[in-house]
Design a protein around this motif. Structure first.
Motif, PDB file in Angstrom:
ATOM      1  N   ASP A   1      66.601 -35.198  33.913  1.00 26.93           N
ATOM      2  CA  ASP A   1      67.077 -36.479  33.993  1.00 26.93           C
ATOM      3  C   ASP A   1      68.093 -36.770  32.729  1.00 26.93           C
ATOM      4  OD1 ASP A   1      65.452 -39.298  35.023  1.00 26.93           O
ATOM      5  OD2 ASP A   1      66.621 -39.577  32.966  1.00 26.93           O
ATOM      6  N   THR A   2      68.971 -37.756  33.053  1.00 26.00           N
ATOM      7  CA  THR A   2      70.044 -38.171  32.089  1.00 26.00           C
ATOM      8  C   THR A   2      69.281 -38.648  30.702  1.00 26.00           C
ATOM      9  OG1 THR A   2      70.530 -40.097  33.111  1.00 26.00           O
ATOM     10  CG2 THR A   2      71.862 -38.249  33.496  1.00 26.00           C
ATOM     11  N   ARG A   3      68.471 -39.309  30.923  1.00 22.76           N
ATOM     12  CA  ARG A   3      67.778 -40.217  29.720  1.00 22.76           C
ATOM     13  C   ARG A   3      67.457 -38.944  28.775  1.00 22.76           C
ATOM     14  NH1 ARG A   3      64.101 -43.883  33.111  1.00 22.76           N
ATOM     15  NH2 ARG A   3      64.038 -42.103  34.197  1.00 22.76           N
ATOM     16  N   THR A   4      66.759 -37.944  29.342  1.00 21.97           N
ATOM     17  CA  THR A   4      66.213 -36.764  28.706  1.00 21.97           C
ATOM     18  C   THR A   4      67.452 -36.047  27.981  1.00 21.97           C
ATOM     19  OG1 THR A   4      64.499 -36.572  30.401  1.00 21.97           O
ATOM     20  CG2 THR A   4      64.613 -34.910  28.625  1.00 21.97           C
ATOM     21  N   GLN A   5      68.404 -35.941  28.874  1.00 22.31           N
ATOM     22  CA  GLN A   5      69.672 -35.044  28.282  1.00 22.31           C
ATOM     23  C   GLN A   5      70.057 -35.882  26.997  1.00 22.31           C
ATOM     24  OE1 GLN A   5      72.646 -35.017  31.481  1.00 22.31           O
ATOM     25  NE2 GLN A   5      71.045 -33.287  32.283  1.00 22.31           N
TER      26      GLN A   5
ATOM     27  N   TYR B   1      68.724 -38.092  25.144  1.00 17.59           N
ATOM     28  CA  TYR B   1      67.819 -37.917  23.978  1.00 17.59           C
ATOM     29  C   TYR B   1      67.970 -36.580  23.260  1.00 17.59           C
ATOM     30  CZ  TYR B   1      63.913 -38.513  20.990  1.00 17.59           C
ATOM     31  OH  TYR B   1      62.976 -38.475  19.811  1.00 17.59           O
ATOM     32  N   ILE B   2      67.812 -35.577  23.870  1.00 17.39           N
ATOM     33  CA  ILE B   2      67.882 -34.265  23.205  1.00 17.39           C
ATOM     34  C   ILE B   2      69.169 -33.623  22.618  1.00 17.39           C
ATOM     35  CG2 ILE B   2      65.759 -33.477  24.451  1.00 17.39           C
ATOM     36  CD1 ILE B   2      67.954 -31.430  25.989  1.00 17.39           C
ATOM     37  N   THR B   3      70.108 -34.169  23.202  1.00 19.18           N
ATOM     38  CA  THR B   3      71.661 -34.341  22.573  1.00 19.18           C
ATOM     39  C   THR B   3      71.845 -35.275  21.378  1.00 19.18           C
ATOM     40  OG1 THR B   3      72.479 -35.396  24.171  1.00 19.18           O
ATOM     41  CG2 THR B   3      72.431 -32.906  24.658  1.00 19.18           C
ATOM     42  N   GLY B   4      70.893 -35.941  21.166  1.00 19.24           N
ATOM     43  CA  GLY B   4      71.150 -37.091  20.010  1.00 19.24           C
ATOM     44  C   GLY B   4      71.903 -38.206  20.410  1.00 19.24           C
ATOM     45  N   ARG B   5      71.949 -38.498  21.618  1.00 18.41           N
ATOM     46  CA  ARG B   5      72.863 -39.828  21.835  1.00 18.41           C
ATOM     47  C   ARG B   5      72.114 -41.050  21.569  1.00 18.41           C
ATOM     48  NH1 ARG B   5      75.642 -37.919  27.150  1.00 18.41           N
ATOM     49  NH2 ARG B   5      75.415 -35.673  26.249  1.00 18.41           N
ATOM     50  N   PHE B   6      70.754 -40.788  21.610  1.00 18.99           N
ATOM     51  CA  PHE B   6      70.141 -42.012  21.162  1.00 18.99           C
ATOM     52  C   PHE B   6      68.576 -41.486  20.519  1.00 18.99           C
ATOM     53  CE2 PHE B   6      68.616 -41.612  25.584  1.00 18.99           C
ATOM     54  CZ  PHE B   6      67.323 -41.805  25.247  1.00 18.99           C
ATOM     55  N   GLY B   7      68.037 -42.621  19.813  1.00 14.87           N
ATOM     56  CA  GLY B   7      66.661 -42.054  19.286  1.00 14.87           C
ATOM     57  C   GLY B   7      66.393 -42.446  17.857  1.00 14.87           C
TER      58      GLY B   7
ATOM     59  N   LYS C   1      54.613 -26.911  26.427  1.00 16.55           N
ATOM     60  CA  LYS C   1      54.800 -27.889  27.298  1.00 16.55           C
ATOM     61  C   LYS C   1      55.628 -29.153  26.731  1.00 16.55           C
ATOM     62  CE  LYS C   1      53.227 -30.356  31.472  1.00 16.55           C
ATOM     63  NZ  LYS C   1      52.281 -30.360  32.517  1.00 16.55           N
ATOM     64  N   THR C   2      56.530 -29.870  27.295  1.00 17.87           N
ATOM     65  CA  THR C   2      56.872 -31.007  26.555  1.00 17.87           C
ATOM     66  C   THR C   2      56.992 -32.285  27.576  1.00 17.87           C
ATOM     67  OG1 THR C   2      58.324 -29.961  24.938  1.00 17.87           O
ATOM     68  CG2 THR C   2      59.013 -31.975  25.450  1.00 17.87           C
ATOM     69  N   GLY C   3      56.595 -33.297  27.069  1.00 19.29           N
ATOM     70  CA  GLY C   3      56.849 -34.615  27.897  1.00 19.29           C
ATOM     71  C   GLY C   3      57.620 -35.603  27.239  1.00 19.29           C
ATOM     72  N   PHE C   4      58.776 -36.034  28.131  1.00 20.90           N
ATOM     73  CA  PHE C   4      59.758 -37.255  27.349  1.00 20.90           C
ATOM     74  C   PHE C   4      59.319 -38.377  27.784  1.00 20.90           C
ATOM     75  CE2 PHE C   4      63.963 -39.490  27.748  1.00 20.90           C
ATOM     76  CZ  PHE C   4      63.812 -39.831  26.452  1.00 20.90           C
ATOM     77  N   PHE C   5      59.282 -39.535  26.872  1.00 21.58           N
ATOM     78  CA  PHE C   5      58.809 -40.717  27.116  1.00 21.58           C
ATOM     79  C   PHE C   5      60.127 -41.546  26.827  1.00 21.58           C
ATOM     80  CE2 PHE C   5      54.046 -41.269  27.825  1.00 21.58           C
ATOM     81  CZ  PHE C   5      53.558 -40.005  27.406  1.00 21.58           C
ATOM     82  N   HIS C   6      60.185 -42.751  27.569  1.00 18.26           N
ATOM     83  CA  HIS C   6      61.228 -43.676  27.315  1.00 18.26           C
ATOM     84  C   HIS C   6      60.917 -44.903  27.909  1.00 18.26           C
ATOM     85  CE1 HIS C   6      65.459 -45.212  28.051  1.00 18.26           C
ATOM     86  NE2 HIS C   6      65.485 -45.065  26.830  1.00 18.26           N
ATOM     87  N   MET C   7      60.706 -46.026  26.928  1.00 19.13           N
ATOM     88  CA  MET C   7      60.458 -47.130  27.372  1.00 19.13           C
ATOM     89  C   MET C   7      59.083 -47.366  28.047  1.00 19.13           C
ATOM     90  SD  MET C   7      64.070 -48.780  28.139  1.00 19.13           S
ATOM     91  CE  MET C   7      63.868 -50.505  28.319  1.00 19.13           C
ATOM     92  N   GLY C   8      58.160 -46.729  27.680  1.00 16.20           N
ATOM     93  CA  GLY C   8      56.822 -46.757  28.246  1.00 16.20           C
ATOM     94  C   GLY C   8      56.671 -45.820  29.604  1.00 16.20           C
ATOM     95  N   LYS C   9      57.813 -45.203  29.981  1.00 14.08           N
ATOM     96  CA  LYS C   9      57.562 -44.331  31.058  1.00 14.08           C
ATOM     97  C   LYS C   9      57.525 -42.999  30.808  1.00 14.08           C
ATOM     98  CE  LYS C   9      59.178 -47.579  34.655  1.00 14.08           C
ATOM     99  NZ  LYS C   9      60.371 -48.612  34.178  1.00 14.08           N
ATOM    100  N   LEU C  10      56.953 -42.039  31.399  1.00 10.80           N
ATOM    101  CA  LEU C  10      57.090 -40.676  31.112  1.00 10.80           C
ATOM    102  C   LEU C  10      58.229 -40.113  31.978  1.00 10.80           C
ATOM    103  CD1 LEU C  10      56.244 -37.977  30.133  1.00 10.80           C
ATOM    104  CD2 LEU C  10      54.679 -37.587  32.108  1.00 10.80           C
ATOM    105  N   VAL C  11      59.358 -39.966  31.648  1.00 11.98           N
ATOM    106  CA  VAL C  11      60.375 -39.520  32.110  1.00 11.98           C
ATOM    107  C   VAL C  11      60.653 -38.263  32.832  1.00 11.98           C
ATOM    108  CG1 VAL C  11      63.023 -39.316  32.058  1.00 11.98           C
ATOM    109  CG2 VAL C  11      61.876 -41.313  30.738  1.00 11.98           C
ATOM    110  N   GLU C  12      60.076 -37.391  32.055  1.00 12.21           N
ATOM    111  CA  GLU C  12      59.686 -36.004  32.611  1.00 12.21           C
ATOM    112  C   GLU C  12      58.990 -35.064  31.934  1.00 12.21           C
ATOM    113  OE1 GLU C  12      63.197 -33.178  33.153  1.00 12.21           O
ATOM    114  OE2 GLU C  12      64.541 -34.622  32.118  1.00 12.21           O
ATOM    115  N   ALA C  13      58.424 -34.248  32.567  1.00 13.84           N
ATOM    116  CA  ALA C  13      57.384 -33.174  31.737  1.00 13.84           C
ATOM    117  C   ALA C  13      57.696 -31.877  32.319  1.00 13.84           C
ATOM    118  CB  ALA C  13      56.255 -33.654  31.743  1.00 13.84           C
ATOM    119  N   GLY C  14      57.300 -30.816  31.355  1.00 14.92           N
ATOM    120  CA  GLY C  14      57.633 -29.405  32.050  1.00 14.92           C
ATOM    121  C   GLY C  14      57.573 -28.439  30.952  1.00 14.92           C
TER     122      GLY C  14
END
Ligand code: ADP
Ligand code: MG
Length: 257
Positions: free
Chosen positions: A245-249, A251-257, A221-234
């Motif tokens: 979520d586009t923020r997760t997308q 991040y995982i595609t390396g657009r920020f991080g 299971k993975t949870g993605f955090f961004h700026m103090g919020k859990l954006v999504e988990a699953g």
């Protein structure tokens, strides 16, 4: 392993954390399954370590830090007044980024917890527990002939496995790991990842990692955090192949991080 799974070992509900005036976590709710590895990912400063420390109340030790919301472990809130944080931290062990063995022998590092918690009643029982903990941490064969030498003399990867043996020795139910491989070389990292995969069958494991490859390799299971919020988990494969979520997308595609 959905977010509503009844088998959750830990349930976070509306968790908010403040450092003085500054809010670091915003209403984080997450179910953490038992007998599985949950990875927490996200850019530096997004609150991963802060959230991890809520689970064993390590934030209590930080002056000015305030936690709101619920962290329910097996049905009871860890912040209830009758919970002893020292006993809680035996149930919920923690492994940090930098290996931190005590300045004691390898044997004493592992024997310390069982002794202070009164887990064993004889010397031979203690020796047996030290051996089985070191075996489960995959370290026994490397240290069996030097148990009475300092733990700090081991390599970084061995020290990290020693710290894991120390956590295991007090029969924890949950093991928290905060970037446990970030100070290790690739070979030592691979050994810790194998170990995490073995330990998963017996414990509830939560790992913070800045390595998305590591999250994909070790977690279910993975949870993605961004700026103090859990954006999504699953489920990890869904987060990495089909994030909602586009923020997760991004991040995982390396657009920020
Ligand atoms: P991460 O582990 O994802 O890098 P942290 O949980 O360490 O993030 O930090 C989340 C936020 O809380 C950051 O803005 C960080 O500066 C702040 N923070 C973390 N620890 C403290 C502390 N002891 N005192 C004040 N602010 C802190
Ligand atoms: Mg951190």
């Amino acid at each position: 392993m959905s977010d509503t799974a009844a088998a959750a070992k830990v349930k976070a509900r509306g968790v908010r954390v403040f450092y003085g005036e500054k809010q670091a976590l915003f209403d984080v709710s997450l179910d953490i399954p038992d007998k599985a590895v949950t990875a927490l990912i996200g850019p530096s400063g997004c609150g991963k370590s802060t959230f991890l420390r809520c689970i064993n109340r390590m934030n209590d030790t930080i002056p000015g830090c305030r936690v709101e919301g619920e962290i329910v472990l097996d049905g009871a809130d860890v912040n209830d007044r009758d919970v002893d944080p020292v006993l809680l931290r035996a149930r919920v062990g923690m492994v940090f980024q930098k290996p931190n063995p005590f300045p004691k022998t390898i044997f004493e590092n592992v024997a310390y917890g069982p002794r202070i918690h009164g887990i064993v009643s004889s010397k031979s029982e203690l020796e047996g527990l030290v051996e089985s903990s070191l075996r489960r941490a995959g370290l026994w064969d490397e240290v069996a002939d030097r148990l009475h030498q300092p733990g700090t003399g081991l390599s970084g990867g061995q020290q990290q496995r020693l710290v894991i043996a120390r956590a295991i020795a007090v029969s924890p139910e949950v093991i928290l790991m905060d970037e446990p491989c970030s100070a290790l070389d690739p070979i030592a990292t691979a050994r810790i990842e194998e170990l995490i995969d073995e330990l998963r069958t017996q414990y509830c494991i939560v790992i913070v990692t800045h390595s998305m490859a590591q999250a994909a390799r070790v977690s279910q299971k993975t949870g993605f955090f961004h700026m103090g919020k859990l954006v999504e988990a699953g489920p990890t494969d869904e987060i990495f192949t089909n994030p909602r979520d586009t923020r997760t997308q991004d991040y995982i595609t390396g657009r920020f991080g």
